[in-house]
Design an enzyme around this catalytic site. Structure first.
Site, PDB file in Angstrom:
ATOM      1  N   ARG A  38      15.650  20.894  21.877  1.00 26.02           N
ATOM      2  CA  ARG A  38      15.905  20.157  20.720  1.00 26.02           C
ATOM      3  C   ARG A  38      14.896  19.117  20.116  1.00 26.02           C
ATOM      4  O   ARG A  38      14.534  19.176  18.920  1.00 26.02           O
ATOM      5  CB  ARG A  38      17.439  19.477  20.765  1.00 26.02           C
ATOM      6  CG  ARG A  38      18.060  18.846  19.539  1.00 26.02           C
ATOM      7  CD  ARG A  38      18.648  19.935  18.659  1.00 26.02           C
ATOM      8  NE  ARG A  38      17.381  20.079  17.557  1.00 26.02           N
ATOM      9  CZ  ARG A  38      17.176  21.231  17.159  1.00 26.02           C
ATOM     10  NH1 ARG A  38      18.043  22.374  17.170  1.00 26.02           N
ATOM     11  NH2 ARG A  38      16.496  21.227  16.046  1.00 26.02           N
ATOM     12  N   LYS A  80       4.655   6.303   2.554  1.00 30.71           N
ATOM     13  CA  LYS A  80       6.082   6.372   2.654  1.00 30.71           C
ATOM     14  C   LYS A  80       6.309   7.297   3.347  1.00 30.71           C
ATOM     15  O   LYS A  80       6.859   8.581   3.307  1.00 30.71           O
ATOM     16  CB  LYS A  80       6.622   6.613   1.161  1.00 30.71           C
ATOM     17  CG  LYS A  80       6.172   5.650   0.073  1.00 30.71           C
ATOM     18  CD  LYS A  80       6.549   6.229  -1.259  1.00 30.71           C
ATOM     19  CE  LYS A  80       6.428   5.015  -2.236  1.00 30.71           C
ATOM     20  NZ  LYS A  80       6.703   5.336  -3.780  1.00 30.71           N
ATOM     21  N   LYS A 125      -3.019  -4.849  -5.965  1.00 29.18           N
ATOM     22  CA  LYS A 125      -1.644  -4.630  -6.855  1.00 29.18           C
ATOM     23  C   LYS A 125      -1.292  -5.946  -7.667  1.00 29.18           C
ATOM     24  O   LYS A 125      -2.034  -7.086  -7.440  1.00 29.18           O
ATOM     25  CB  LYS A 125      -0.531  -4.501  -5.919  1.00 29.18           C
ATOM     26  CG  LYS A 125      -0.688  -3.076  -5.159  1.00 29.18           C
ATOM     27  CD  LYS A 125       0.561  -2.769  -4.676  1.00 29.18           C
ATOM     28  CE  LYS A 125       0.320  -1.315  -3.716  1.00 29.18           C
ATOM     29  NZ  LYS A 125       1.856  -0.925  -3.447  1.00 29.18           N
ATOM     30  N   GLU A 130      -4.993  -1.053  -8.496  1.00 29.27           N
ATOM     31  CA  GLU A 130      -3.823  -0.361  -9.142  1.00 29.27           C
ATOM     32  C   GLU A 130      -3.512  -0.811 -10.626  1.00 29.27           C
ATOM     33  O   GLU A 130      -3.560  -2.115 -10.935  1.00 29.27           O
ATOM     34  CB  GLU A 130      -2.396  -0.568  -8.343  1.00 29.27           C
ATOM     35  CG  GLU A 130      -1.274   0.032  -8.944  1.00 29.27           C
ATOM     36  CD  GLU A 130      -0.051  -0.355  -8.169  1.00 29.27           C
ATOM     37  OE1 GLU A 130      -0.028  -0.251  -6.880  1.00 29.27           O
ATOM     38  OE2 GLU A 130       1.008  -0.833  -8.673  1.00 29.27           O
ATOM     39  N   ASP A 146      -1.024   3.979 -12.219  1.00 33.53           N
ATOM     40  CA  ASP A 146       0.361   3.886 -11.941  1.00 33.53           C
ATOM     41  C   ASP A 146       1.395   4.181 -13.066  1.00 33.53           C
ATOM     42  O   ASP A 146       1.698   3.483 -13.960  1.00 33.53           O
ATOM     43  CB  ASP A 146       0.567   2.649 -11.304  1.00 33.53           C
ATOM     44  CG  ASP A 146       1.777   2.486 -10.297  1.00 33.53           C
ATOM     45  OD1 ASP A 146       2.320   3.453  -9.793  1.00 33.53           O
ATOM     46  OD2 ASP A 146       2.652   1.600 -10.580  1.00 33.53           O
TER      47      ASP A 146
END
Lengths: 280, 280, 280, 280, 280, 280
Positions: A98, A133, A165, A195, A216
């Site tokens: 598994r 992410k 940013k 950004e 962005d």
């Protein structure tokens, strides 16, 4: 995928998580002397990624298990294709099964979805980037799977790339201030990305000599203008709300890179099973 | 979610993974003295899960950050809903932001998809079970999110439940042999589940006094027959190829439980952002 | 005994604890090239348990040491019986000796005392259970030794069994409330045990459909009444103040299980020595 | 007891071992908001040891629990004596209870048996030593408990004392060779002890200027001769087959120290319970 | 300096290394109730670095110790200057003293030697770089100290910068092949550095569009030619056999960076003592 | 050097530190199938120390690498001397190279400087001691290198030796009080050292029967008087401001030991390179 040592530790933790104080069923039923042969079979169209990790799980559990790979990372596989064969102590194959599949299905899933994005932009010269992410503590494996699927890795973390940013800009007073501060602080081998949210910020970033400019959440028209404004003096990355439906349109705006969070945070697991050979 | 101690260790590893040798951008631009306020905002319809984990990431990074929760696990949230507010050192909020969201978005994603399955079978009395098809080393968090979404946890690992499968049966010679061996070996508080593929096996499992009988990849007609055959003398679990489209039909066969691997292995991340308040 | 990986880590910690910055004596006196042969000999009547753990300590310290076992777990041994023989680097045998014996003597000690309890109740059908009163971080090894000695394991921890006690009952308002709450929360494969102090509580637990009823510190007369009251509708466990002198009397009350904390918290170490062969 | 940091890690591992993926019972029944008060009560005559460790388990689990000690390490307690009181989150007291008692009962058990040996030799000037026959990874706690019980610690491991035994002597050729090699190798602050089996070896060890001479498994007559032969030129330790019945006789032979393995490898757990206050 | 969490773990390991099974002297002599005040005093001309690490060692050992800093990282201090004052439990100050100084003296030593190199090249615009020749597992602290001393960090490891050397070039067939392969593989934010040994290789690296060109062990004449050849189209780093005596001459060749291994691998510890206040 | 297990863990951490998320250059350029041969060559006059550690780094990274040693610990090597040869996967040699050298150069550096001190005092019978002024977490390796260089190890930590200093004396009231308290508390195999600052304290320490008396920062005249006063009734250690220039003069005062912090806290790295064989 980072060092083998830390991969082994990750696998150990995953095995500990599943096995805990012991496999009640197998301990009770098997003598431990049985041998078995199990085949890993694809049940859908996938891109294979992580076959070494798959093998390593069996190996960490029991180095005497034999593992034969019938595919390699980056190869496509279809329904019914044999990917690998594991043989040896039946008990230990069952103990590792598994966890091994959980790693492998995730990695193949990421490579598969990445490959679909890469196919979509084929011919445009655009490269598909991943993001930060990722699943906590699995980033190395996931970014490796992105690369296997034809994508390009973005920075691995906060430590190997600069991304200026909003908050950095407002703290520094302006984009050019922020870029100047960063330049004086970072190792010389790191580029600076800024950004931007609109053309005014693009112009500022350009003037500040940013190496990479991220657009962005801009519309495609605005992106085209930005690309034209930048005129090759910096690399350009598009980011935000990218899907399989719109990625080709975005690619046509002339950007160099498109980053897609879903490659890692929402890739469905690839459908792969372990099939045990019938004992006669 | 297991002990808080091991959660903290997991968070530490995730932060180490992202921060590594240091945040190049923030270290260069911020003085470290700036303060900030960030709001976690939902950008879609979700079920909230893991708000304590979300908070803990900020806390592990910097115990002096203030965290105010505006929702609780199990509550629904819609687009634009404020979930939490973090304030304190801007630098430290930025350092923790991505890791905190990576945990939280995954957990909310699992609770959200689980909840959709649970809603589908509403009124049938059937309970939705998770599986061991979880992300390696994150099982505790993922199973917690399933429960928050209204699902029921299946066994956590190989150690806290018995599941007699093909290989065990062939090693033991028969289902009844396998059940007998297990009964003599396991702690008295553990029930015995047997995986069956057809009605003959169901009958055998029933005769062997299995506590739970799993119907693996059966058609709905066969499932109904199995349920009728079992007649309440064992709990019944349906498993295999369950989707949102067919889960209600399966529920109507009269089984007690339906297990769904996709709850954990293929849940898309919930869309949640951190929005920083404008400084004037 | 849990996973081999965590066993190795435990052994490493134990070796580190003993060896620390190095064995002053052996480092000074031996060249490192000497070889030796050592025999593990029982010096009393014991039940052997943990011979694999014993071997593993030598192996973790030096994988090139040869280890030959002359007994197996569960076998009885008497004074002077040879249990195993270790040969190879004399220095490394000496480095591992004490730690290896510390593990082995403890495990054999537990199996030996367990076996005496099991012998006492022979013929009654009653099974001897261990408890959670184990040495911190050695529970897996100790519970394994109980099983080797003929005992049955109770739940391993708080996570793989339910035990409703006083505090839970008063928090829930009643036994039946507590059982109902638990039923809706736990995985379906876990049974529910209720601790009772008198016949009234036994009746309540029975009515609430507890799977197992524990009779805590009851007299033998009361136990008999309880067994009769329960009438086979739940399993019955006796607990509290059990000794070798009274365990058979308790067994005769008709309970299914008797749990004994002393199996693990007060078992004297088995007397085993390492005898080095004379060099000529 | 070594550093607090490693104690905390040990406690964490012990809590993880017991709690695993979560306390099924308490999670289901308690809301988490209940508070409770529990009293640790001695149920026999004991010497208290490890009350700080006992407290630390609760604190590691939940730093907000209040712990009030009513005894201190080294004090005697009798049946019914209150040792400590813990109050706060009922759920967390229940989660920590068993692990806390497992540590505390073991430590008190060791101090109690040590104290009985110390009492036996009272007035003789002899000191009772522990050995390296301790529970793997708990040596620091166990040796601390010996000291609390009035005993004296022998070396903690292979690294902080020299003990020249048979194998070392035969590898070096003679006792004096072995002592000379050791003297040239070890830090100047470490004394040299030689294990002897008869008077001839005692004489050799004395001639080699051993700092401490151990009389291993000698009869009391031989011990007296050895003591007389040594004549105060080295410290003398008796070892082997020491029991509460013969320890005083051995002490009278004039040795300085008597080492007793049973202090740590066979001490029965002290009987201590947690009693919860009745809620009205 | 990386994350605080991993710093704490490093400090814990260092404290464990020094304290082991306990401080024999302090445990025996002090009651534990004594308080003390200790002053950290510089005994030579140094640049302060790591005062937060210094404080953290005391804090990890005992969070209740008070630490007042009288200097900050980057400030110069001379003989007799007070750097910090620690007060609280005398026992715990003594337990942490040596480890705290070992960290602090090393970091100040590195900042001090770095500063001397930086001073040497003052006015030339050249920046002094560190290397990967750092103490195993202390790289983060050492590179931080370099930065405090006025130096610039080179890449932290193999993962955050590209350095194409001999072996890479011969494997790829040519510098341009190697650069092309790297460009297609790495994250877009990483620059490419090529190590060159002569002007021919410099020309090749330039043609291949390397971002940074390292001149390895070249003479100063050759370096000047290389700088002239490169003509600002790439950054230039000098490396090899740099000392305080020749660094200014090297700087005058017009390179952008000079890397110095000795900053970290051979910096003598700064001379700093802890002075305890006299008790009256 | 402590246990092999903890050495491996240290090496793993060091490799993780350097390799992190992967070697960007080597991964991009090499196929992984290339083999290479690298020679470790001394570039100055050194004493070799740590060749097993050097080998172990390569082995931990890749157990299939071949390592042939051409020297052994304690041997001298001059410029150009071949120390070892590593062959196998070129990629893995490159991955391990820097970390392996970082360990080896440090250990050889310490052995080399130690040897110079030892040579200085040749013929005087004085032994050179190290101190606890070592690199955090590398103490075992560094003290081993001191021994290889001909030095003698002082206590490894606070746990294996007693050193009574100012603070202990003032807490105990007097030197004799302190010595008495320690004697009653420590294991019998540990000697007691007292730090003294003047002849009055030397006399007190002598009267208190200290085993070793340290003369801290005394002038040579005072040291001679102290040695004469002690008259062989205790071992004598000189400490403070020892350099290569004055160590022989100090040795002539008649002390038994001279301790030198610089052996470990300020030893420059030995100059050793890895030279790759030319491929034809």
């Amino acid at each position: 995928m980072g060092s083998d040592v830390s991969l082994k530790e990750l696998i150990q933790r995953a095995l500990d998580e599943d096995i805990g104080s012991g496999d009640l069923t197998t301990t009770a039923v098997l003598t431990g002397g049985e041998t078995g042969v199990a085949q890993a079979v694809s049940k859908a169209d996938i891109i294979v990624a992580g076959i070494d990790v798959f093998r390593e799980v069996f190996y960490v559990l029991d180095p005497s298990l034999a593992f034969e790979a019938y595919s390699t990372d980056g190869r496509a596989a279809g329904k019914g294709d044999l990917l690998a064969c594991i043989s040896g102590s039946l008990k230990n194959i069952l103990l590792a099964e598994r966890v091994a599949l959980n790693f492998f299905q995730r990695m193949c899933g990421i490579a598969t979805i990445t490959n679909r994005y890469v196919e979509e932009v084929q011919g445009t010269g655009v490269r598909i980037l991943d993001t930060r992410k990722t699943t906590p503590t699995l980033r190395g494996l996931e970014k490796y799977a992105v690369k296997v699927g034809g994508g390009t890795n973005h920075r691995f973390g906060l430590y190997d790339g600069v991304m200026i940013k909003d908050n950095h800009i407002s703290a520094a007073g302006s984009i050019s201030n922020a870029v100047r501060k960063v330049t004086g602080s970072i190792p010389p081998e790191i580029k600076i990305e800024v950004e931007t949210k609109n053309l005014r910020e693009v112009a500022e970033a350009l003037a500040a000599k940013a190496d990479i400019i991220m657009l962005d959440n801009m519309g495609q028209g605005e992106m085209k203008e930005a690309v034209s404004l930048i005129g090759g003096k910096a690399l350009v990355e598009a980011s935000g709300n990218v899907t399989l439906s719109n990625v080709r349109e975005i690619a046509k705006t002339g950007v160099d890179f498109i980053s897609v969070g879903a490659l890692t945070h929402s890739a469905p697991a690839a459908d792969i099973s372990l099939v045990f050979e019938n004992k006669k």
